[in-house]
Scaffold this motif. Structure first.
Motif, PDB file in Angstrom:
ATOM      1  N   LEU A 257       0.824  -1.217   0.000  1.00 16.21           N
ATOM      2  CA  LEU A 257       0.000   0.000   0.000  1.00 16.21           C
ATOM      3  C   LEU A 257       0.861   1.272   0.000  1.00 16.21           C
ATOM      4  O   LEU A 257       0.433   2.321   0.488  1.00 16.21           O
ATOM      5  N   LEU A 258       2.073   1.147  -0.529  1.00 13.40           N
ATOM      6  CA  LEU A 258       2.939   2.314  -0.771  1.00 13.40           C
ATOM      7  C   LEU A 258       3.405   3.040   0.487  1.00 13.40           C
ATOM      8  O   LEU A 258       3.895   4.161   0.407  1.00 13.40           O
ATOM      9  N   VAL A 259       3.258   2.386   1.642  1.00 13.40           N
ATOM     10  CA  VAL A 259       3.769   2.949   2.893  1.00 13.40           C
ATOM     11  C   VAL A 259       5.070   2.211   3.240  1.00 13.40           C
ATOM     12  O   VAL A 259       5.052   1.001   3.461  1.00 13.40           O
ATOM     13  N   ASN A 260       6.174   2.956   3.275  1.00 15.78           N
ATOM     14  CA  ASN A 260       7.467   2.282   3.501  1.00 15.78           C
ATOM     15  C   ASN A 260       7.500   1.501   4.810  1.00 15.78           C
ATOM     16  O   ASN A 260       6.848   1.871   5.787  1.00 15.78           O
ATOM     17  N   LYS A 313       3.254   8.340   8.038  1.00 22.75           N
ATOM     18  CA  LYS A 313       3.426   7.750   6.702  1.00 22.75           C
ATOM     19  C   LYS A 313       2.081   7.400   6.090  1.00 22.75           C
ATOM     20  O   LYS A 313       1.835   7.608   4.911  1.00 22.75           O
ATOM     21  N   LEU A 314       1.219   6.819   6.924  1.00 21.77           N
ATOM     22  CA  LEU A 314      -0.113   6.453   6.431  1.00 21.77           C
ATOM     23  C   LEU A 314      -0.896   7.693   6.034  1.00 21.77           C
ATOM     24  O   LEU A 314      -1.543   7.731   4.988  1.00 21.77           O
ATOM     25  N   TRP A 315      -0.825   8.681   6.880  1.00 22.12           N
ATOM     26  CA  TRP A 315      -1.590   9.918   6.658  1.00 22.12           C
ATOM     27  C   TRP A 315      -1.180  10.571   5.336  1.00 22.12           C
ATOM     28  O   TRP A 315      -2.019  10.919   4.509  1.00 22.12           O
ATOM     29  N   PHE A 316       0.135  10.720   5.143  1.00 23.73           N
ATOM     30  CA  PHE A 316       0.639  11.329   3.906  1.00 23.73           C
ATOM     31  C   PHE A 316       0.203  10.511   2.684  1.00 23.73           C
ATOM     32  O   PHE A 316      -0.270  11.056   1.692  1.00 23.73           O
ATOM     33  N   VAL A 317       0.382   9.197   2.761  1.00 21.97           N
ATOM     34  CA  VAL A 317       0.110   8.346   1.592  1.00 21.97           C
ATOM     35  C   VAL A 317      -1.387   8.312   1.285  1.00 21.97           C
ATOM     36  O   VAL A 317      -1.798   8.472   0.130  1.00 21.97           O
ATOM     37  N   LEU A 318      -2.215   8.141   2.314  1.00 21.74           N
ATOM     38  CA  LEU A 318      -3.663   8.064   2.068  1.00 21.74           C
ATOM     39  C   LEU A 318      -4.179   9.374   1.482  1.00 21.74           C
ATOM     40  O   LEU A 318      -5.034   9.382   0.594  1.00 21.74           O
ATOM     41  N   ARG A 319      -3.622  10.490   1.953  1.00 21.57           N
ATOM     42  CA  ARG A 319      -4.102  11.782   1.444  1.00 21.57           C
ATOM     43  C   ARG A 319      -3.580  12.068   0.041  1.00 21.57           C
ATOM     44  O   ARG A 319      -4.299  12.604  -0.793  1.00 21.57           O
ATOM     45  N   MET A 320      -2.309  11.727  -0.211  1.00 18.41           N
ATOM     46  CA  MET A 320      -1.715  12.153  -1.474  1.00 18.41           C
ATOM     47  C   MET A 320      -2.009  11.204  -2.644  1.00 18.41           C
ATOM     48  O   MET A 320      -1.904  11.605  -3.795  1.00 18.41           O
ATOM     49  N   TYR A 321      -2.346   9.949  -2.330  1.00 14.12           N
ATOM     50  CA  TYR A 321      -2.803   9.044  -3.394  1.00 14.12           C
ATOM     51  C   TYR A 321      -4.320   9.017  -3.466  1.00 14.12           C
ATOM     52  O   TYR A 321      -4.890   8.839  -4.543  1.00 14.12           O
ATOM     53  N   GLY A 322      -4.975   9.167  -2.322  1.00 17.39           N
ATOM     54  CA  GLY A 322      -6.420   8.979  -2.284  1.00 17.39           C
ATOM     55  C   GLY A 322      -6.724   7.504  -2.476  1.00 17.39           C
ATOM     56  O   GLY A 322      -5.859   6.738  -2.927  1.00 17.39           O
ATOM     57  N   VAL A 323      -7.934   7.114  -2.147  1.00 22.11           N
ATOM     58  CA  VAL A 323      -8.297   5.704  -2.300  1.00 22.11           C
ATOM     59  C   VAL A 323      -8.176   5.289  -3.769  1.00 22.11           C
ATOM     60  O   VAL A 323      -7.663   4.217  -4.087  1.00 22.11           O
ATOM     61  N   THR A 324      -8.579   6.183  -4.688  1.00 17.93           N
ATOM     62  CA  THR A 324      -8.532   5.798  -6.109  1.00 17.93           C
ATOM     63  C   THR A 324      -7.094   5.586  -6.587  1.00 17.93           C
ATOM     64  O   THR A 324      -6.828   4.653  -7.339  1.00 17.93           O
ATOM     65  N   LEU A 326      -4.580   4.538  -4.837  1.00 19.59           N
ATOM     66  CA  LEU A 326      -4.095   3.273  -4.289  1.00 19.59           C
ATOM     67  C   LEU A 326      -4.749   2.087  -4.993  1.00 19.59           C
ATOM     68  O   LEU A 326      -4.100   1.077  -5.269  1.00 19.59           O
ATOM     69  N   GLN A 327      -6.030   2.244  -5.317  1.00 17.00           N
ATOM     70  CA  GLN A 327      -6.718   1.177  -6.068  1.00 17.00           C
ATOM     71  C   GLN A 327      -6.049   0.959  -7.424  1.00 17.00           C
ATOM     72  O   GLN A 327      -5.841  -0.173  -7.855  1.00 17.00           O
ATOM     73  N   GLU A 328      -5.663   2.064  -8.079  1.00 20.83           N
ATOM     74  CA  GLU A 328      -4.981   1.947  -9.377  1.00 20.83           C
ATOM     75  C   GLU A 328      -3.685   1.163  -9.246  1.00 20.83           C
ATOM     76  O   GLU A 328      -3.347   0.349 -10.107  1.00 20.83           O
ATOM     77  N   ILE A 330      -2.896  -1.143  -7.001  1.00 25.09           N
ATOM     78  CA  ILE A 330      -3.193  -2.573  -6.806  1.00 25.09           C
ATOM     79  C   ILE A 330      -3.621  -3.206  -8.133  1.00 25.09           C
ATOM     80  O   ILE A 330      -3.145  -4.272  -8.518  1.00 25.09           O
ATOM     81  N   ARG A 331      -4.524  -2.515  -8.822  1.00 26.77           N
ATOM     82  CA  ARG A 331      -5.068  -3.083 -10.068  1.00 26.77           C
ATOM     83  C   ARG A 331      -4.000  -3.233 -11.129  1.00 26.77           C
ATOM     84  O   ARG A 331      -3.989  -4.209 -11.880  1.00 26.77           O
ATOM     85  N   LYS A 332      -3.085  -2.289 -11.189  1.00 29.06           N
ATOM     86  CA  LYS A 332      -1.995  -2.395 -12.165  1.00 29.06           C
ATOM     87  C   LYS A 332      -1.162  -3.642 -11.873  1.00 29.06           C
ATOM     88  O   LYS A 332      -0.839  -4.412 -12.782  1.00 29.06           O
ATOM     89  N   HIS A 333      -0.828  -3.876 -10.605  1.00 23.64           N
ATOM     90  CA  HIS A 333      -0.035  -5.056 -10.259  1.00 23.64           C
ATOM     91  C   HIS A 333      -0.778  -6.355 -10.594  1.00 23.64           C
ATOM     92  O   HIS A 333      -0.172  -7.310 -11.086  1.00 23.64           O
ATOM     93  N   VAL A 334      -2.078  -6.372 -10.329  1.00 28.16           N
ATOM     94  CA  VAL A 334      -2.841  -7.591 -10.617  1.00 28.16           C
ATOM     95  C   VAL A 334      -2.880  -7.821 -12.140  1.00 28.16           C
ATOM     96  O   VAL A 334      -2.725  -8.946 -12.612  1.00 28.16           O
ATOM     97  N   ARG A 335      -3.060  -6.728 -12.885  1.00 25.27           N
ATOM     98  CA  ARG A 335      -3.048  -6.837 -14.357  1.00 25.27           C
ATOM     99  C   ARG A 335      -1.729  -7.421 -14.852  1.00 25.27           C
ATOM    100  O   ARG A 335      -1.694  -8.304 -15.698  1.00 25.27           O
ATOM    101  N   LEU A 336      -0.619  -6.924 -14.284  1.00 16.85           N
ATOM    102  CA  LEU A 336       0.698  -7.381 -14.736  1.00 16.85           C
ATOM    103  C   LEU A 336       0.929  -8.854 -14.395  1.00 16.85           C
ATOM    104  O   LEU A 336       1.561  -9.574 -15.153  1.00 16.85           O
ATOM    105  N   SER A 337       0.414  -9.302 -13.260  1.00 17.59           N
ATOM    106  CA  SER A 337       0.604 -10.715 -12.918  1.00 17.59           C
ATOM    107  C   SER A 337      -0.179 -11.590 -13.890  1.00 17.59           C
ATOM    108  O   SER A 337       0.293 -12.644 -14.295  1.00 17.59           O
ATOM    109  N   HIS A 338      -1.365 -11.130 -14.299  1.00 18.17           N
ATOM    110  CA  HIS A 338      -2.124 -11.903 -15.292  1.00 18.17           C
ATOM    111  C   HIS A 338      -1.425 -11.873 -16.654  1.00 18.17           C
ATOM    112  O   HIS A 338      -1.463 -12.855 -17.388  1.00 18.17           O
ATOM    113  N   GLN A 339      -0.790 -10.759 -16.967  1.00 20.89           N
ATOM    114  CA  GLN A 339      -0.010 -10.700 -18.213  1.00 20.89           C
ATOM    115  C   GLN A 339       1.066 -11.787 -18.194  1.00 20.89           C
ATOM    116  O   GLN A 339       1.227 -12.545 -19.158  1.00 20.89           O
ATOM    117  N   PHE A 340       1.780 -11.881 -17.065  1.00 16.65           N
ATOM    118  CA  PHE A 340       2.834 -12.895 -16.955  1.00 16.65           C
ATOM    119  C   PHE A 340       2.229 -14.301 -17.024  1.00 16.65           C
ATOM    120  O   PHE A 340       2.750 -15.181 -17.705  1.00 16.65           O
TER     121      PHE A 340
END
Ligand SMILES: *Cc1c(COP(=O)(O)O)cnc(C)c1O
Length: 437
Positions: A257-260, A313-324, A326-328, A330-340
């Motif tokens: 979820l992009l939080v170090n 870290k959570l506060w910064f990431v949740l605000r600066m990515y927004g839920v959408t 972060l969803q993008e 996750i979805r990009k990674h899932v798409r790439l795994s299906h590509q593989f």
């Protein structure tokens, strides 16, 4: 170093990190060094007199980077992802700057209160049942642990204390030791109830396990270390169905979820289960607000006393990515795994070994474990990409995990072409050797 130099060096360091991450694809993903490489490169003991920053800085490229595995390289497909984003890096810097040790509310009120609210935000993002949230007057709530392993241990200890107290109230003659000796923990070979197991990202059937645990009065802890982040997407949320039966639940925003690192989010339905197991109240840690019952002291929710201001870290990431945003991700990674997965399926020399649900593909060459071990060895010795294996039942399997924030379809295509070429080379010599025998 005074504040004036810190301003200058801080900016240089930010530039260095930005360059590192921006051009990370040019570095070899896995280092060339052998065990023990570092000791001969630095002095035997700490310098007696201060050194200057330039000298320290120069040694980063000379001594450290040659021994770094580049987890954020788009050619890194090993383990599970380790989250990283610029907002999280900046928040971590601020955390270091404030430098508080937030073991109690009074030790730094913002550190405690932001964490409680962020865990509510995050809980709502994955649609956790209300009972797990702190709200204004709930009995549940969330806490940031350092790791999923820590969350599991904390749950286990809380469950133990709860059960001992229950039995003692029914059978006052029994000592704690008597009871302790008779406690049982149920687990599979992957440990506790898990959503997204580490080897192959499989999912336990919570809707079967949960009612049994509830009926038998067994504490149920659910570990969703990797997969949990995906539940922010409605199309994956059904995988969390049955969490309503659990006593505690955990996932790692520091994985996906992009939080170090480190940020492992844990929730309990009854926070009194944790506080009664871990409460520690020496005089120097007491505070007059405690009487009110409104105050959270996170030292009662964890093993260590000290804790960092990780919710920034959570506060910064949740605000600066927004839920959408972060969803993008996750979805990009899932798409790439299906590509593989599709690339693997098109090559009849290979097989897929587990259902691809999220960002992990388990695959192997049809053939012996020795053949697959040799393939993995040739992949990791070439060092163009990096993978790790697992065992599924008796089979030696290669894991391809989509990891980097910046990985793209072209990297996945490259990785597959490379693996497929190495397999071709290997199979040639393998068959020759086989014939000779
Ligand atoms: C990664 C992982 C862990 C370990 O996580 P830590 O936070 O490093 O302790 C535990 N469980 C599962 C299912 C994992 O994938």
């Amino acid at each position: 170093m005074d504040a004036a130099e810190f301003r200058k060096r801080g900016k240089e360091m930010v530039d260095y990190i930005a360059d590192y991450l921006e051009k990370i694809d040019r570095r070899q993903v896995f280092p060339d060094v052998e065990p023990g490489y570092l000791r001969p490169l630095i002095p035997d003991c700490a310098p007696q007199d201060p050194e200057n920053f330039e000298d320290v800085f120069k040694d980063i490229e000379k001594i450290i980077m040659p021994g770094v595995t580049h987890w954020h390289s788009p050619y890194f497909f090993a383990y599970f992802p380790s989250a990283s984003s610029f907002p999280a890096l900046l928040a971590d810097m601020l955390c270091g700057g404030i430098g508080c040790v937030g073991f109690s509310w009074a030790a730094s009120p913002a550190c405690t209160e932001l964490e409680t609210v962020m865990l509510d935000w995050l809980g709502k993002m994955i649609n956790l049942p209300e009972e797990f949230l702190a709200g204004k007057d709930g009995q549940g709530g969330g806490v940031i642990q350092g790791s999923a392993s820590e969350a599991t241990l904390v749950s286990l200890l809380a469950a133990r204390t709860k059960t001992i107290r229950q039995v003692q109230s029914e059978k006052p003659d029994l000592t704690e030791a008597d009871i302790m000796g008779r406690l049982v923990a149920y687990a599979s070979d992957q440990f506790c109830a898990t959503l997204g197991t580490t080897p192959c990202c499989s999912f336990d059937k919570l809707l079967e396990l949960g009612p049994i645990c509830n009926k038998e009065n067994i504490w149920m802890h659910i570990d969703a270390a990797y997969a949990g982040s995906a539940f922010i997407c409605p199309e994956f949320r059904h995988l969390l169905n049955g969490v309503e039966f659990a006593d505690s639940f955990n996932f790692n925003p520091h994985k996906w979820l992009l939080v170090n690192f480190d940020c492992s989010a844990m929730w309990v339905k009854k926070r009194s289960d944790l506080t009664s197991a871990f409460k520690l109240e020496p005089l120097y840690l007491q505070h007059h607000h405690q009487e009110s019952g409104l105050v959270t002291d996170y030292r009662h929710w964890q093993i260590p006393l000290g804790r960092r201001f990780r919710s920034l870290k959570l506060w910064f990431v949740l605000r600066m990515y927004g839920v959408t945003g972060l969803q993008e991700h996750i979805r990009k990674h899932v798409r790439l795994s299906h590509q593989f997965e599709h690339l693997v399926l098109q090559d009849e020399r290979f097989e897929i070994c587990a259902e691809v649900v999220l960002g992990l593909v388990c695959f192997r060459v049809k053939g012996s474990n020795e053949l697959n071990k040799a393939l993995l060895k040739s992949i990791n010795e070439a060092k163009k990409i990096h993978l790790v294996p697992c065992h599924l039942r008796e089979k030696f399997v290669l894991r391809f995990a989509i990891c980097s924030r910046t990985v793209e379809s072209t990297h996945v295509t490259f990785a597959w072409q490379h693996i497929s070429q190495l397999a071709t080379d290997l199979l040639k010599t393998w068959e020759q050797n086989h014939h000779q025998q």
